[in-house]
Write a protein that holds these residues in place. Sequence first.
Motif, mmCIF file in Angstrom:
data_model
loop_
_atom_site.group_PDB
_atom_site.id
_atom_site.type_symbol
_atom_site.label_atom_id
_atom_site.label_comp_id
_atom_site.label_asym_id
_atom_site.label_seq_id
_atom_site.Cartn_x
_atom_site.Cartn_y
_atom_site.Cartn_z
ATOM 1 N N LYS A 7 47.550 61.505 3.535
ATOM 2 C CA LYS A 7 46.965 62.350 2.501
ATOM 3 C C LYS A 7 45.549 62.763 2.860
ATOM 4 N N LYS A 10 44.428 66.282 5.014
ATOM 5 C CA LYS A 10 44.478 67.636 4.460
ATOM 6 C C LYS A 10 43.426 68.518 5.128
ATOM 7 N N GLY A 11 43.873 69.671 5.631
ATOM 8 C CA GLY A 11 42.954 70.572 6.319
ATOM 9 C C GLY A 11 42.871 70.301 7.810
ATOM 10 N N TYR A 12 43.469 69.195 8.258
ATOM 11 C CA TYR A 12 43.413 68.828 9.679
ATOM 12 C C TYR A 12 44.823 68.557 10.205
ATOM 13 N N ALA A 13 45.797 69.268 9.642
ATOM 14 C CA ALA A 13 47.190 69.079 10.053
ATOM 15 C C ALA A 13 47.419 69.587 11.469
ATOM 16 N N SER A 16 46.123 67.257 14.139
ATOM 17 C CA SER A 16 46.916 66.025 14.061
ATOM 18 C C SER A 16 48.273 66.213 14.730
ATOM 19 N N PHE A 122 39.516 63.326 8.745
ATOM 20 C CA PHE A 122 40.128 62.358 7.822
ATOM 21 C C PHE A 122 39.052 61.525 7.123
ATOM 22 N N ASN A 125 37.260 63.565 4.532
ATOM 23 C CA ASN A 125 38.090 63.761 3.336
ATOM 24 C C ASN A 125 38.132 62.509 2.465
ATOM 25 N N TYR A 129 37.019 62.163 -1.309
ATOM 26 C CA TYR A 129 37.911 61.768 -2.397
ATOM 27 C C TYR A 129 37.341 60.583 -3.179
#
Length: 617
Positions: A7, A10-13, A16, A122, A125, A129
């Motif tokens: 989770k 996000k934004g770094y798919a 990855s 990651f 993020n 969060y």
Amino acid sequence: MIRKLLKGAKGYAVPSILTVVFVMMETALEVVLPLLTANILNTMQLYAAAGEGLTSALTYYDFTGGTHSLITQPVGTIVLGNRDILLNTVYSYGILMIISAILSLTFGALAGRLCAVAGAGFSKNMRGYLFEKIQSFSFANVDKFSTASLVTRCTTDVNYAQQSFMMIIRTVIRAPSMLVFSTIMAFINQPDMAWVFLVAIPALGLVMGLLATRVHPLFKAMFKKYDAMNASVQEDLVAVRVVKAFVREEYEEEKYRKATEDVRQSQLKAEKLMILMNPLTSCIMYGTIIALLIIGGSDIARGNIEAGTLSAMMSYSTQILMSVMMICFIAVQLVMSRASIDRIYEVLETESDIKDGGIDKTVNSGSIDFNHVNFSYSNNADNLTLTDIDLHIKAGETVGIIGGTGDGKSSLVQLIPRFYDVFDGEILVDGTDVREYSLFNLREGVSMVLQKNVLFSGTIRENLLWGNEHATQEEIEAACKAACAHDFITFFPNGYETDLGQGGVNVSGGQKQRLCIARALLKKPKIMILDDSTSAVDTATDAQIRKGLKELSKEMTTIIIAQRISSVEDCDKIVVLNDGKINAVGTHKQLLKSNSIYQEVYHSQQKGTVEGGEGNA
């Protein structure tokens, strides 16, 4: 756990996923290299045998014709021209090895680069969060976790989680891929020897599995020790002036040494198990290599296999066993990180005690009604902090609240902007239950100067603009004059651009209080709450502040919590709290005539004033 970690990607798919792709390509090329090496060795052995006129049959693969053709024949029948073919074959394999090695290195470097990008993203993020979640917490939620624990979760725990994420997208893919590819190639290359791996792999897995299950609770306990150590550091830094004033440096140093020793002991317990991993896995790994050498050496002596084939099997055995060790190491690391990940998601999955009402309504007049309110910090009816509070404040009124320490004065006013929620009863602002307001609209209509005055790093102007980021210089100066802060601000060489330092260390306690009052006034709220916010100023300045507030906030409902009668005697009405209950409500004159608690406080303060000479002053 892995699902939770992903989770944070996000934004770094893209980096990855590309990391996974490049890792698999790197692994595939690494698995090809032992096969190429084996073919070179076998070809060279065939080349040497042809020169010596041997008659044993050897096998090599000819790539020179553009297709893979298997040649098996008695060496004695090979003519000298065939040796040139064999030599060309060696060169071909050598070129393929160089190309494979370069490509493998390139894919590995790209995977490392992209993994670093994804890991840093990651981490960003997850910290975002966490910070966003903490900002949504009620005071009760923060009290539950403690400040030191939340700091540890945003720093140390996120670092461990980042390491786990980077392992998942790189090492977790690489190790199983290497294991599968190498095992397949080993069985293709020499199935009679590959059975050794069927014994070694489960043995390694069993050892690592046992270690992992024992290590996890030890690391979980270690993080609790980390929280205690960070709490000690934070407390000591915040209260450094008190420590020095009471000459307690040695005591605090000893307390910190004990906290760090507890962390060391916790780490040592975990590491005692971790250090068993290397010798145990090394025994299994070297035992496997010895078994292969014994079996392979016998086969070479009998002429069943070539030296290159044994070399390839040795390389595959190293790759397979290293892969298993890597998988086990990853498992242990993930177990270690699991405690951190659980702690992170304990925060992220905690629901705030304060739910947003969602009604798009603003505070317009500032009337406040407490209707038979009970409140408990522990949500326990047998442990109430406030009991049956029934109080009605009209819009624009100035209300004073007095009472002894622990009588619930601060608890009472913190219910108005919903820093906490009532246990029973209701609080109405402008006739609407505060629980129905959106938190933004409710708190936008309320300014509160807390007992503990907090300023942030930056200039005086930057701190004041917290109240209203669009305030003009005239509005800033008007608020500061009302709070009796303008004069001391202009006394500084840089005036409103003076840097306050971290936490406002460059101003006194009284100056800090006046800046906080000015900041609250700039917000132009409908309800102003001053929670003992003039305790650090003298009575003359206190009187000036009250006069300035009255002139600047004629249409504002004001609640003043104070220890001094002089701070509230001009209020429209005064509430006397005693043991969490309202003892009396009235004006200064009314209470002075009828209420024994108020009389006692007033006369004790008057006596102290006369004896101290403040009246003459």
